[in-house]
Design an enzyme around this catalytic site. Structure first.
Site, short mmCIF file in Angstrom:
data_model
loop_
_atom_site.label_atom_id
_atom_site.label_comp_id
_atom_site.label_asym_id
_atom_site.label_seq_id
_atom_site.Cartn_x
_atom_site.Cartn_y
_atom_site.Cartn_z
N CYS A 11 0.84 -1.20 0.00
CA CYS A 11 0.00 0.00 0.00
C CYS A 11 0.87 1.24 0.00
O CYS A 11 2.11 1.16 0.04
CB CYS A 11 -0.94 0.01 1.21
N CYS A 14 3.51 1.63 2.63
CA CYS A 14 4.76 0.91 2.37
C CYS A 14 5.71 1.76 1.53
O CYS A 14 6.90 1.88 1.84
CB CYS A 14 4.48 -0.41 1.65
N ASP A 437 10.93 29.11 -29.59
CA ASP A 437 12.12 29.56 -30.32
C ASP A 437 11.76 29.65 -31.80
O ASP A 437 10.97 28.85 -32.31
CB ASP A 437 13.26 28.56 -30.11
N ASP A 633 14.91 23.58 -30.17
CA ASP A 633 15.43 22.43 -30.93
C ASP A 633 16.26 21.49 -30.07
O ASP A 633 16.71 20.46 -30.55
CB ASP A 633 16.22 22.88 -32.15
N ASP A 637 19.45 25.41 -27.78
CA ASP A 637 18.57 25.99 -26.77
C ASP A 637 18.67 25.26 -25.43
O ASP A 637 17.82 25.44 -24.56
CB ASP A 637 17.11 25.94 -27.25
#
Length: 740
Positions: A11, A14, A437, A633, A637
């Site tokens: 669960c 845990c 861009d 790209d 960048d």
């Protein structure tokens, strides 16, 4: 970041325990545990042995992902299959014990169902048979008790602790009732002994385990659906390939392909590994990687990717990337890593789950004491406490986030959008600004000829002189002119080629001086008519670069070159604006060109003349008013992609730079997928919020009703199982999600 397999979790409590144990290790920067996939991602310079030791000390098992051999992975798959079979076996055996137990406890005791006369005359025998049947069911599901006890030993009580407490309390109380029955029977009060049959809770002790096992089986089946997207990617990879060795075709397993091997792909076959086409041509379906439904046309020199399908034509290719270096392997790894991380919204469920078990145990005990004090019926009071324990299991909270994140990441990958983390998937749905861009994102990134305007000659003469003059130059604008002219005109030889820095080029063609230059340069050396100036102004306003060509002092004409828009740029910007987002285009180009491109695509704002080192400042300024998605790209960048709230790298399958710098990767050059990514993120977040809200509401409502005596144990059990299954089914809806 390293990924590990974690076993033994039942669960959200845990997974929270494992996270706390690993985060306590000096040097660990972050840790995220995924209950759904039983995986863990850890960032920090810490030896694997320390990580594994910490998880083990917390009471769970751990192993490093990717460190297994193929045989070990097969063994693990076999183990998982074995565990699934064990779950089914437990369920069947539980039902074998439950059916006669329910017949005795409810059929006979409540509704006078027929029984053998020997049993009817001996209530102690009926009670003992119930006890034996419940012991059988408890032994079959002994895993709950072992896990629950170990949770207490490691001071990390979990769902199994609650289940074993509820079942164990019912059993112990019922055993005590059996002793009271025997005392009454021995004292000659057979009627009182029969009355005690109504006080037995053996069926509850067994039913809790059986129905929770049913829930586990349903969860296991539903969980399998959430991993369909990842399994689909894995299944796409072909298992064999046809290699050319010594002029002969040899069929080999894909794992035996080496870099430099030559393989052939016939129509209808999958491409086995990344490579380049040496011979042949045809259309290749790359939808598995790019989401693009139209086949990509491949010729000699074209790149081909593993797991894509050759639809038409015969291809002979050379292997360039194999095994884990292929693009499809990178996609699978990225999706798996995304599902191993934790979204910020998951912290809500974590905080609740972390305190759920001890608080609920206290509430259950309080419910028993209050009901007993008010009503004086301990059996009834015990039933109220057990109802609280059963409904409180925080399974649904642990599943609420990871199932939605896994499905969302898988759907994104199927559509050519790779989220590197769960955080990236979540934050993608919460931007206020999308920053695009220009070069390589809004535009194609490579200049093309857009206009050929003869002035002192015909078009063929202008192209011939221009291409011949520009042929020796390596400038991108020159390459665009030559590429346009090739196949249209014959290129002549030149002599005395000279590059005029920042102005143009000069050379001799057939004994005459030819000149190709900018407007500023040509206007200083030639007398230009008003019409020529108007042509320049018009082209410049359209964002194009006019190149003027002259021969022996006579102006021949103008050729305009521009970085043309991508076909989907306008659609992408339009969709983003319809979603209520502000669109901004960022470029280092001059304002005139930038404004022209901005007008063409319809962005809200254009920021031009920004040098690479100034782009980060722009992003930080925009982020002062909200989250910013940056689309670039992925190579030049990289810094600004890392600075933005979420960075999207375009067309970057196999690009290490993009994989490292961006938070998400678009596997092709389609900017319109940014809008789909945002839409998918919002849908996934909606599912997470629905799951958490529904789980908390149902659990607390039924818990309160159970404590007050208005909800039966049966309702508590069905509510617990139902909430977990519904959380998974709700997430599965995203498998068929399409942007509205």
């Amino acid at each position: 970041m390293k990924n590990y397999n974690v076993t033994g979790m039942s669960c959200a409590a845990c997974s929270a325990r494992v996270e706390r144990a690993v985060r306590a290790i000096p040097g660990v920067e972050s840790c995220a545990v995924n209950l759904l996939t039983e995986s863990m991602s850890v960032a920090g310079d810490v030896p694997d042995s320390e990580i594994i030791a910490a998880v083990t000390a917390a009471g769970y098992g751990a192993s490093l992902k990717g460190a297994q051999s193929k045989n070990a992975k097969n063994a693990n798959n076999s183990l998982q299959t074995s565990e699934n079979k064990s779950l089914v076996t437990r369920l069947v055996l539980s039902l074998v014990g439950i059916v006669p137990l329910m017949y005795l406890s409810m059929g006979y005791v409540m509704w006078d169902a027929p029984l053998p006369e020997a049993l009817i005359a001996n209530p102690i025998a009926i009670a003992l048979v119930q006890m034996l049947l419940s012991i059988f069911v408890m032994l079959v599901n002994g895993k709950f008790f072992i896990s629950g006890f170990m949770g207490v030993v490691h001071r990390a009580p979990n769902m199994d602790t609650l289940v074993s407490l509820g079942s164990g309390a019912s059993f112990v109380y019922s055993v005590a009732v059996v002793f009271m029955m025997s005392a009454e029977y021995a004292g000659g009060s057979a009627a009182m002994a029969n009355h005690y049959l109504h006080e037995l809770y053996f069926e509850s002790a067994a039913m809790i385990l059986a129905l929770i096992t049913v829930g586990k089986a349903l969860e296991s089946r539903a969980k399998g659906r959430t991993t369909d997207a990842i399994k689909g990617l894995i299944d796409l990879s072909p298992k064999t390939a046809t290699l050319l060795k010594d002029g002969k075709e040899v069929r080999v397993p894909v794992g035996e392909i080496k870099v430099g091997d030559v393989f052939i792909v016939r129509p209808g076959e999958s491409i086995p590994t990344d490579g380049v086409v040496l011979e042949g041509e045809g259309g290749v379906d790359e939808a598995a990687l790019t989401g693009e439904s139209i086949p990509a046309y491949k010729t000699a020199g074209s790149e081909v990717l593993a797991a894509t399908v050759n639809k038409t034509g015969f291809l002979r290719c050379e292997a360039r990337r194999v095994g884990s270096d292929t693009a499809i392997a990178g996609v699978i790894k990225m999706v798996e890593e995304a599902t191993a991380t934790k979204a910020p919204i998951a912290k809500i469920a974590d905080r609740v789950s972390g305190i759920f078990v001890p608080v609920v145990t206290a509430i259950a005990l309080l419910a028993v004491l209050i009901n007993f004090a008010v009503l004086g019926d301990f059996g009834y009071a015990l039933g109220r406490g057990i109802s609280v324990l059963v409904i409180s299991c925080p399974c649904a909270l642990g599943l609420a986030t990871p199932v939605a994140i896994m499905v969302g990441s898988g759907v994104g990958a199927r559509c050519g959008i790779l989220f590197k983390s769960a955080e990236a998937l979540e934050l993608s749905g919460r931007p206020s600004v999308v920053l695009l861009d220009k070069t390589g994102t809004v535009t194609k990134g490579s200049p093309e000829v857009t206009d050929v305007i003869p002035i002192g000659c015909d078009e063929e003469r202008l192209l011939t002189i221009a291409a011949s003059l520009e042929y020796p130059s390596e400038h991108p604008l020159a390459r665009a002119v030559v590429a346009y002219a090739e196949g249209r005109v014959a290129i002549s030889a030149t002599s005395g080629f000279e590059a005029l820095a920042g102005s143009g080029v000069r050379a001799t063609i057939d004994g005459k001086e030819a000149l190709g230059a900018s407007f500023d340069f040509i206007s200083r050396t030639h007398s230009l008519l008003a019409d020529t100036r108007e042509i320049y102004e018009r082209l410049a306003d359209e964002g194009k670069t006019p190149l003027f060509f002259a021969l022996d002092g006579e102006l021949l004409g103008v050729i305009a070159v521009a970085d043309t828009l991508r076909e989907d740029s306008r659609q992408a910007v339009s969709e983003l604006r319809e979603m209520g987002l502000r669109t901004v285009m960022l470029t280092g180009d001059n304002p005139r060109t930038a404004r022209a491109v901005g007008r063409a695509v319809g962005v809200d704002e254009v920021i031009s003349g920004v040098l690479p080192d100034g782009k980060e400042a722009v992003v930080r300024r925009l982020q002062e008013n909200g989250r910013v998605i940056m689309v670039g790209d992925g190579i030049n960048d990289a810094p600004v992609l890392a600075t933005a709230s979420v960075g999207f790298a375009m067309g970057a399958v196999g690009s290490d730079a993009a994989m490292e710098s961006a938070d998400a990767v678009l596997t092709d050059d389609d900017p319109s997928k940014v809008a789909f990514a945002i839409s998918l993120s919002r849908f996934s977040l909606k599912i997470v919020k629905e799951n958490i809200a529904f789980a908390l509401f149902v659990k607390f409502a039924v818990m309160l009703l159970g404590a007050l005596g208005y909800a039966s144990l049966w309702l508590a059990i069905f509510a617990d199982v139902g909430v977990s299954v519904l959380a998974i089914c709700n997430a599965i809806r995203a498998l068929h999600y399409h942007k509205k």
